[in-house]
Design an enzyme around this catalytic site. Structure first.
Site, short mmCIF file in Angstrom:
data_model
loop_
_atom_site.label_atom_id
_atom_site.label_comp_id
_atom_site.label_asym_id
_atom_site.label_seq_id
_atom_site.Cartn_x
_atom_site.Cartn_y
_atom_site.Cartn_z
N TRP A 160 69.03 71.41 14.74
CA TRP A 160 69.06 72.46 14.37
C TRP A 160 68.55 72.92 12.94
O TRP A 160 68.23 74.10 12.45
CB TRP A 160 70.73 73.00 14.21
CG TRP A 160 71.58 71.98 13.44
CD1 TRP A 160 72.14 71.11 14.01
CD2 TRP A 160 71.59 71.68 12.04
NE1 TRP A 160 72.88 70.16 13.10
CE2 TRP A 160 72.41 70.55 11.82
CE3 TRP A 160 71.15 72.57 10.78
CZ2 TRP A 160 72.75 70.13 10.63
CZ3 TRP A 160 71.33 72.07 9.73
CH2 TRP A 160 72.19 70.86 9.61
N ASN A 161 68.26 71.81 12.12
CA ASN A 161 67.62 72.17 10.79
C ASN A 161 66.39 72.94 10.56
O ASN A 161 66.02 73.56 9.88
CB ASN A 161 68.02 70.95 9.87
CG ASN A 161 67.15 69.58 10.22
OD1 ASN A 161 66.55 69.69 11.32
ND2 ASN A 161 66.85 68.66 9.42
N PRO A 185 66.94 72.10 22.79
CA PRO A 185 67.22 72.37 21.44
C PRO A 185 68.59 72.12 21.17
O PRO A 185 69.30 72.03 21.99
CB PRO A 185 66.77 73.83 21.40
CG PRO A 185 66.93 74.44 22.91
CD PRO A 185 67.02 73.38 23.75
N GLY A 238 66.74 63.66 15.14
CA GLY A 238 68.31 63.79 14.83
C GLY A 238 68.86 62.59 14.18
O GLY A 238 68.14 61.99 13.37
N SER A 239 70.10 62.50 14.37
CA SER A 239 71.00 61.55 13.50
C SER A 239 70.39 59.99 14.13
O SER A 239 70.17 59.80 15.24
CB SER A 239 72.37 61.54 13.74
OG SER A 239 72.75 61.69 15.04
N GLU A 260 62.85 60.27 15.33
CA GLU A 260 62.75 60.67 13.84
C GLU A 260 64.13 60.89 13.52
O GLU A 260 64.92 61.63 13.97
CB GLU A 260 61.86 62.05 13.70
CG GLU A 260 61.06 62.15 12.32
CD GLU A 260 61.99 63.13 11.32
OE1 GLU A 260 62.89 62.22 10.78
OE2 GLU A 260 61.87 63.92 11.34
N LEU A 261 64.62 59.78 12.65
CA LEU A 261 66.05 59.79 12.48
C LEU A 261 66.46 59.97 10.87
O LEU A 261 65.61 60.74 10.24
CB LEU A 261 66.57 58.30 13.07
CG LEU A 261 66.27 58.23 14.40
CD1 LEU A 261 66.46 56.72 14.55
CD2 LEU A 261 66.59 59.06 15.23
N CYS A 294 65.91 65.86 6.57
CA CYS A 294 66.11 64.27 6.63
C CYS A 294 65.27 63.43 5.48
O CYS A 294 65.16 62.52 5.19
CB CYS A 294 65.60 63.64 7.93
SG CYS A 294 64.15 64.54 8.58
N GLU A 391 73.72 59.85 4.37
CA GLU A 391 72.84 60.90 4.32
C GLU A 391 73.89 62.10 3.96
O GLU A 391 74.75 62.48 4.61
CB GLU A 391 72.25 61.24 5.35
CG GLU A 391 70.84 62.21 5.29
CD GLU A 391 70.20 61.98 6.59
OE1 GLU A 391 70.60 61.83 7.60
OE2 GLU A 391 68.85 62.10 6.42
N GLU A 468 54.57 61.76 13.53
CA GLU A 468 54.31 63.11 14.12
C GLU A 468 53.23 63.93 12.91
O GLU A 468 53.49 63.57 11.82
CB GLU A 468 55.62 63.93 14.09
CG GLU A 468 56.42 63.39 15.14
CD GLU A 468 57.69 64.14 15.35
OE1 GLU A 468 58.10 64.28 16.67
OE2 GLU A 468 58.35 64.39 14.55
P1 ADP Z 1 73.30 66.79 13.79
O1 ADP Z 1 74.45 65.81 13.35
O2 ADP Z 1 72.24 66.79 12.65
O3 ADP Z 1 73.41 67.96 14.80
P2 ADP Z 1 72.78 65.07 16.03
O4 ADP Z 1 71.99 63.71 16.35
O5 ADP Z 1 74.06 65.31 16.56
O6 ADP Z 1 72.41 65.56 14.73
O7 ADP Z 1 71.98 66.12 17.04
C1 ADP Z 1 70.42 66.40 17.09
C2 ADP Z 1 70.40 66.68 18.32
O8 ADP Z 1 70.70 65.76 19.43
C3 ADP Z 1 70.96 67.89 19.12
O9 ADP Z 1 70.19 68.59 19.85
C4 ADP Z 1 72.14 67.52 19.71
O10 ADP Z 1 72.46 68.35 20.62
C5 ADP Z 1 71.57 66.24 20.28
N1 ADP Z 1 72.67 65.28 20.81
C6 ADP Z 1 73.75 64.97 20.11
N2 ADP Z 1 74.41 64.09 20.92
C7 ADP Z 1 73.82 63.69 21.93
C8 ADP Z 1 74.05 63.11 23.13
N3 ADP Z 1 75.00 62.03 22.85
N4 ADP Z 1 72.96 62.93 23.90
C9 ADP Z 1 71.91 63.49 24.02
N5 ADP Z 1 71.65 64.54 22.78
C10 ADP Z 1 72.73 64.54 21.72
#
Ligand code: ADP
Length: 490
Positions: A160-161, A185, A238-239, A260-261, A294, A391, A468
């Site tokens: 979402w960021n 998304p 994402g995370s 990209e974590l 990030c 973070e 990227e």
């Molecule tokens: P944040 O904490 O910044 O939202 P996340 O890694 O949780 O970071 O989210 C990044 C993306 O990964 C989002 O699109 C979220 O919906 C998705 N996501 C989170 N958990 C899962 C999962 N278990 N499987 C697939 N996608 C996921």
């Protein structure tokens, strides 16, 4: 889309509440709400897709891929160019949609829209340069070739960021290479993704080449995207925790992965630095997107002899930052994305102050309430504190003093992460030594903002795999095929 949506834009067709599969806008039996984080106001009810729709999207992308790959690179490039131009033309509307659903100040949102579009422009051009090789043959009558071919169907999950640019910097190289694309998304920000799909459709991106799956059922949809045998490449931003899980899921079908974590970016300020320039860089690196990127500086490592003057100068600048609704002119810091995000910042700040860190400014929620957090500077932080190890993803500067270069490098590298690092110094030899020694995928020397579509963005260690942007970015979406062609006579 409901006509009473509170997002005010010129081209209402950019606001979509359905998913986009195989060129068709589809509703779902269930919907989910998207909120404005600045006001809490509901913006839209969006189709909540599940595994059935996701499987259909994979089938559509697989069906569309051979014809897309068979077009000439010049043809794909022309379509990407049109998409780029439509995004640039719609920048005001796209920025308003982004600020409404994500919270970042409007000027920053417009900056992201143009940054996101730049990947489409760049990779549209790179499409024409996916050269292979002819390898000098060891025997007569044979030619050895290395071709570069599209990987196939690409699936992506994005955060979402950066609701726009994290999609375009995956979709653009994928489409340029001749791959087809499905993106899930983040549930907080589906509207920016869907608006991109509207413009892709107008640009002439063929049916099934670009698909969007809005959903709250991340793990179910994620399972299809990471385990379906027709998906050949998975790209995630994402995370780190979720990235590891998805990488493991991709193992079952040995998919190519790009990740990209998370990061834990150090920002080093040496005793010879231009402190005023360092303050400007610190503000840009730390407070962009309210600290929710990030590559935001997470730890300010400052040489002991300048730590007091740097802290003083920075605190003056931080205390002057204008916080508010991103739609209000002059605001430079919006709300955090959610109550959970604010609680995390509160927990980290409370833990640090309980262990002796000192609040120089901020240190609490902002008077505006909601998910607004005051721009904060904490001094006397130590590397052992949780705030220096996790973070923060919020507008909090942590200042940690260091004695000498070796001390600074050791502290900077003492983390499982390795995304971005920054260093301020006017000594050329020191700058070079430090840049080489930092175990990070990206280093900014006397620069607080380093992202551009022209340079390879990515991390090492637990911050990710792959790059990227740049010339290298398209390699992630290409396979190398070796062809030995014999019987040529001679
Ligand atoms: P944040 O904490 O910044 O939202 P996340 O890694 O949780 O970071 O989210 C990044 C993306 O990964 C989002 O699109 C979220 O919906 C998705 N996501 C989170 N958990 C899962 C999962 N278990 N499987 C697939 N996608 C996921």
């Amino acid at each position: 889309m409901t006509s009473h949506s509170p997002v005010v834009i010129t081209d209402r067709a950019l606001l979509c509440d359905r998913g986009f599969i195989d060129g068709v806008w589809l509703a779902a039996s269930k919907t989910f709400a998207v909120h404005n984080p600045a006001s809490g106001v509901e913006l839209a009810q969006v189709a909540d897709f599940g595994p059935t729709e996701t499987t259909a999207a994979v089938a559509a992308a697989a069906h569309a891929q051979p014809a897309w790959a068979a077009r000439t690179a010049k043809d794909r490039s022309a379509i990407l160019r049109r998409w780029f131009e439509l995004i640039v033309a719609a920048q005001d509307d796209l920025a308003a949609i982004m600020t409404a659903e994500q919270g970042k100040p409007l000027a920053e949102a417009r900056g992201e829209v143009l940054f996101g579009a730049a990947f489409i422009e760049w990779f549209g051009e790179e499409a024409k340069r996916t050269y292979g090789e002819v390898i000098p043959s060891p025997v007569r009558g044979r030619q050895l070739l290395a071709l570069r071919q599209p990987v196939g169907v690409v699936a992506a999950i994005t955060p979402w960021n950066f609701p726009n640019a994290m999609i375009t910097r995956k979709a653009a190289p994928a489409l340029a290479a001749g791959c087809t694309f499905i993106v899930k998304p983040a549930p907080e920000t589906p509207l920016s993704a869907l608006a991109l799909a509207v413009l892709a459709e107008r640009a002439g991106v063929p049916l099934g080449v670009f698909n969007v799956i809005p959903t709250t059922r991340a793990s179910e949809v994620g399972s299809v995207l990471t385990e379906h045998p027709l998906v050949r490449k998975f790209s995630f931003t994402g995370s780190t925790a979720v990235g590891k899980l998805l990488m493991a899921q991709c193992a079952s079908t040995v998919k190519r992965v790009s990740l990209e974590l998370g990061g834990n970016a150090p920002f080093l300020v040496f005793d010879d630095a231009d402190l005023d320039a360092a303050v400007v860089g610190a503000l840009a690196s730390k407070f962009r997107n309210a600290g929710q990127t990030c590559v935001c500086a997470n730890r300010f490592l400052v040489q002991s002899s300048v730590v007091d003057s740097f802290t003083r100068k920075l605190a003056v600048a931080v205390a002057a930052l204008t916080v508010g609704d991103g739609m209000t002119p002059g605001v430079v810091q919006g709300p955090l994305i959610s109550e959970r995000a604010v609680q995390k910042v509160e927990r980290l700040v409370a833990d640090a102050t309980a262990q002796g860190a000192r609040v120089v400014c901020g240190g609490a929620r902002h008077a505006l309430g909601g998910t607004f957090y005051a721009p904060t500077v904490l001094a006397g932080v130590t590397p052992a504190m949780t705030i220096a190890r996790e973070e923060i993803f919020g507008p909090v500067v942590t200042i940690i003093p260091f004695a000498d270069d070796a001390d600074a490098i050791a502290m900077a590298n003492d983390t499982p992460f390795g995304l971005a690092a920054y260093a301020y110094t006017r000594d050329l030899a020191r700058a070079w030594r430090v840049a080489e020694a930092l175990e990070y995928g990206m280093v900014g020397i006397n620069e607080g903002i380093i992202s551009t579509e022209l340079a390879p963005f990515g991390g090492i260690k637990e911050s990710g795999i792959g790059r990227e942007g740049a010339r290298q970015g398209i390699d992630e979406y290409l396979e190398i095929k070796y062809v030995a062609m014999g019987g040529l006579g001679g």
